[in-house]
Design an enzyme around this catalytic site. Structure first.
Site, mmCIF file in Angstrom:
data_model
loop_
_atom_site.group_PDB
_atom_site.id
_atom_site.type_symbol
_atom_site.label_atom_id
_atom_site.label_comp_id
_atom_site.label_asym_id
_atom_site.label_seq_id
_atom_site.Cartn_x
_atom_site.Cartn_y
_atom_site.Cartn_z
ATOM 1 N N ARG A 50 11.532 6.099 2.887
ATOM 2 C CA ARG A 50 11.539 7.404 3.037
ATOM 3 C C ARG A 50 12.430 7.842 4.186
ATOM 4 O O ARG A 50 13.473 8.866 3.905
ATOM 5 C CB ARG A 50 10.502 8.104 2.948
ATOM 6 N N ASP B 16 2.075 5.128 -0.114
ATOM 7 C CA ASP B 16 1.497 6.575 0.353
ATOM 8 C C ASP B 16 1.367 7.508 -0.888
ATOM 9 O O ASP B 16 1.665 7.267 -2.127
ATOM 10 C CB ASP B 16 2.595 7.144 1.028
ATOM 11 N N TYR C 246 12.188 -1.685 -3.643
ATOM 12 C CA TYR C 246 11.766 -0.011 -3.831
ATOM 13 C C TYR C 246 13.104 0.378 -4.533
ATOM 14 O O TYR C 246 14.155 -0.022 -4.016
ATOM 15 C CB TYR C 246 11.328 0.607 -2.579
ATOM 16 N N ARG D 198 0.933 -1.161 -0.023
ATOM 17 C CA ARG D 198 0.064 0.001 -0.015
ATOM 18 C C ARG D 198 0.742 1.258 0.039
ATOM 19 O O ARG D 198 1.275 1.627 0.869
ATOM 20 C CB ARG D 198 -0.898 0.009 1.322
#
Length: 284
Positions: free
Chosen positions: A213, A68, A126, A66
């Site tokens: 992040r 952001d 990622y 999921r």
């Protein structure tokens, strides 16, 4: 026994097709992946509406990760259950015909009943892309993160080594994270420069909310020389989020790959994003 009205079911009911899709999207104008009760537009809402037109009935999706608000994907995997029979080509082309320009279905497969996009995933990957130059770029402003300060990639790569392995990543998780455990296994964390682009490539069994992040924020702080590479280890061992500095912008973050056991035989595509595919050393 699962049924079609329970999209979170781990196993599809008898007589129900479980369809998996590959999805890519630019997340800039969406409030994340997950459908919300508010009027905010999400990728899930857009995709379910388009699939519903092909199926001629409502569709509920489950995703592997999921993302952001503002985060992109070029390797998202989702699944849904349906009693409707369509060809794999129809699921792809028919859905894309109703999607906006920044969301695209890349493949479709009929899966065994026990496949689950989230629960059967064994690793996720990622990439965080930084444009490192004193001048703000006029193009791709929401597809890369701009950092005007010179970044030392060797220092960032050295710091990254402290985070590889199985650790408690509490210092890198957002306060609103709902994960049951902060312990995750990081398989690799690579930092490479490609001209003005710096790519942080990270693969783990799973990720906490804002984990990538927050890692990017720590590595960029180290890259500027504000902190030594060993600071990454100090932050990790502290298990305290406020010790890790700022959370990096979402713009440069891409979900690029979700991995499953070979029994599911999902299609393999390039490891994105698109504008990096020609760079040496980023093909796999």
């Amino acid at each position: 026994m699962a049924n079609i009205d329970n999209p979170a079911a781990e196993t599809a009911a008898e007589g129900v097709y479980r369809i998996a899709l590959g999805v890519e999207y630019k997340g800039s104008r969406y409030n994340g992946w997950q459908r919300q009760l508010s009027s905010a537009t999400t990728v899930q809402e857009i995709l379910e509406n388009a699939l519903g037109k092909v199926a001629a009935t409502p569709v509920s999706l489950q995703c592997a990760g999921r993302t952001d608000a503002g985060v992109h994907a070029c390797g998202q995997v989702v699944h849904f259950d349906t009693t409707v029979e369509r060809s794999e080509k129809a699921w792809v082309m028919g859905t894309n015909a109703s999607l906006p320009h920044d969301v695209s279905v890349t493949w479709a497969r009929v899966m065994p009943p026990h496949f689950h996009a989230r629960f059967k995933a064994i690793a996720r990957r990622y990439r965080y892309v930084i444009y490192n130059d004193p001048i703000r770029p006029a193009h791709m402003g929401q597809e890369v993160t701009w950092n005007y300060r010179p970044l030392d990639v060797e220092r960032m790569a050295e710091a990254a080594q402290y985070l590889i392995g199985t650790h408690d990543f509490s210092a890198f998780r957002a306060g609103q994270c709902q994960a049951k455990s902060p312990i995750k296994k990081m398989h690799h964390l690579r930092v490479t420069r490609h001209g003005k682009m710096i790519v942080i490539d990270v693969r783990a069994n799973a990720f906490l909310h804002h984990m990538v992040r927050n890692i990017a924020g720590v590595l960029m702080t180290i890259g500027t020389g504000e902190r030594p590479p060993q600071w990454a280890l100090e932050v990790l061992q502290s298990r305290v989020r406020r010790n890790g500095g700022v959370t990096a912008h979402p713009f440069g973050l891409y979900l690029v790959q979700v991995e499953y056991h070979d029994e599911f035989a999902l299609p393999e595509r390039y490891i994105g994003p698109h504008f990096l595919t020609g760079f040496t050393g980023l093909a796999g």
